[in-house]
Design an enzyme around this catalytic site. Structure first.
Site, mmCIF file in Angstrom:
data_model
loop_
_atom_site.group_PDB
_atom_site.id
_atom_site.type_symbol
_atom_site.label_atom_id
_atom_site.label_comp_id
_atom_site.label_asym_id
_atom_site.label_seq_id
_atom_site.Cartn_x
_atom_site.Cartn_y
_atom_site.Cartn_z
ATOM 1 N N ASN A 16 0.835 -1.215 0.000
ATOM 2 C CA ASN A 16 0.000 0.000 0.000
ATOM 3 C C ASN A 16 0.863 1.255 0.000
ATOM 4 O O ASN A 16 0.529 2.242 -0.663
ATOM 5 C CB ASN A 16 -0.953 -0.010 1.203
ATOM 6 C CG ASN A 16 -2.172 -0.861 0.939
ATOM 7 O OD1 ASN A 16 -3.036 -0.485 0.137
ATOM 8 N ND2 ASN A 16 -2.239 -2.017 1.574
ATOM 9 N N HIS A 111 -7.984 -0.863 5.853
ATOM 10 C CA HIS A 111 -8.284 -2.163 6.463
ATOM 11 C C HIS A 111 -8.885 -3.077 5.398
ATOM 12 O O HIS A 111 -9.738 -2.636 4.617
ATOM 13 C CB HIS A 111 -9.252 -1.992 7.635
ATOM 14 C CG HIS A 111 -9.517 -3.279 8.350
ATOM 15 N ND1 HIS A 111 -8.583 -3.871 9.173
ATOM 16 C CD2 HIS A 111 -10.584 -4.108 8.332
ATOM 17 C CE1 HIS A 111 -9.070 -5.010 9.645
ATOM 18 N NE2 HIS A 111 -10.285 -5.178 9.144
HETATM 19 C C1 GRF Z 1 -3.084 -4.572 4.040
HETATM 20 O O1 GRF Z 1 -3.963 -5.627 3.755
HETATM 21 C C2 GRF Z 1 -3.794 -3.490 4.802
HETATM 22 O O2 GRF Z 1 -5.147 -3.365 4.467
HETATM 23 C C3 GRF Z 1 -3.664 -3.964 6.234
HETATM 24 O O3 GRF Z 1 -2.378 -4.541 6.298
HETATM 25 C C4 GRF Z 1 -1.987 -4.975 5.001
HETATM 26 C C5 GRF Z 1 -0.689 -4.305 4.704
HETATM 27 O O4 GRF Z 1 -0.145 -4.767 3.484
HETATM 28 N N1 GRF Z 1 -3.870 -2.892 7.166
HETATM 29 P P1 GRF Z 1 1.046 -3.963 2.816
HETATM 30 O O5 GRF Z 1 2.187 -3.920 3.817
HETATM 31 O O6 GRF Z 1 0.558 -2.593 2.463
HETATM 32 O O7 GRF Z 1 1.409 -4.761 1.592
#
Ligand code: GRF
Length: 216
Positions: A16, A111
């Site tokens: 993300n 989330h």
């Molecule tokens: C994602 O699924 C986000 O929604 C949750 O933790 C995960 C993080 O994944 N809060 P990344 O580190 O961004 O790949």
């Protein structure tokens, strides 16, 4: 308009974070990342930030006697970096009400469920077990309670018959990577107002515009 200065807090792989880095690299994007902070020194997200030339900090929660002192150190690092907004992107620490209060209406989280369903961990596994036909992701302003706060953007994702939690996670992650940059853009452009638990975008509570409520 001056660009929003964002600190992104992570604990892991940072996909993300990468979607936010890529969005911020486009010329007209109204936000820039001034700090990526992780509570884990080996988080791959820190490497992503370094590759993009973004300042990083690793502050281990283990070096602090309690949550308040850890959160105070994180807050000081964010301020020192010149950030005026925070994005949580897979930051796996609960934040104290004191910290959350300092960033009230200036902190987003993502989330991997359609909140308020399936707060907390293992949301994909729980959505499959519950027999849901759809799940999704939510970008919301952060309040003191975990995975709670006014919703800026959501996207729905179908659950298929033979999905494993990993299959579903991969499908939801694609939606996450669209939703987080979109939510940050809407907030940074000043198009978002908060009324209790409801977020209005351009003054509208449930915009029909698919670029604001992306289905996917
Ligand atoms: C994602 O699924 C986000 O929604 C949750 O933790 C995960 C993080 O994944 N809060 P990344 O580190 O961004 O790949």
């Amino acid at each position: 308009m001056e660009r929003l200065k964002v600190a992104v807090l992570i604990s892991g792989r940072g996909s993300n974070l990468q979607s936010l880095i890529d969005a911020c690299a486009t010329p007209d994007f109204p936000a820039e990342i001034v700090l990526v902070l992780s509570n884990k020194a080996d988080a791959y997200g820190l490497t992503r930030a370094e590759q993009a030339g973004i300042p990083t900090r690793a502050i281990s929660h283990k070096g602090f006697p309690d949550r308040d002192s850890f959160d105070a150190a994180v807050h000081d690092a964010i301020i020192a970096a010149g950030a005026n907004f925070v994005c949580l992107a897979g930051f796996m620490r609960l934040l104290t009400p004191g910290f959350v209060g300092k960033w009230h209406d200036r902190m987003l989280n993502i989330h991997p469920s359609l909140l308020p369903a399936f707060k907390g961990l293992h949301s994909h596994e729980r959505a499959i077990e519950a027999g849901c036909r759809f799940t999704g992701c939510t970008v919301h302003f952060v309040r003191a309670e975990m995975d709670d706060g006014p919703i800026v953007v959501q996207a729905a994702v179908p659950i298929h018959q033979d999905d494993t939690p990993d299959d579903l996670s991969a499908r939801v992650l694609e939606a996450e990577h669209r939703c987080y940059p979109l939510a940050l853009r809407l907030v940074a452009e000043g198009r978002v107002t908060i009324e209790g638990m409801r977020v209005l975008v351009d003054g509208i509570a449930s915009p029909a515009d698919p670029t604001i409520n992306p289905l996917g």
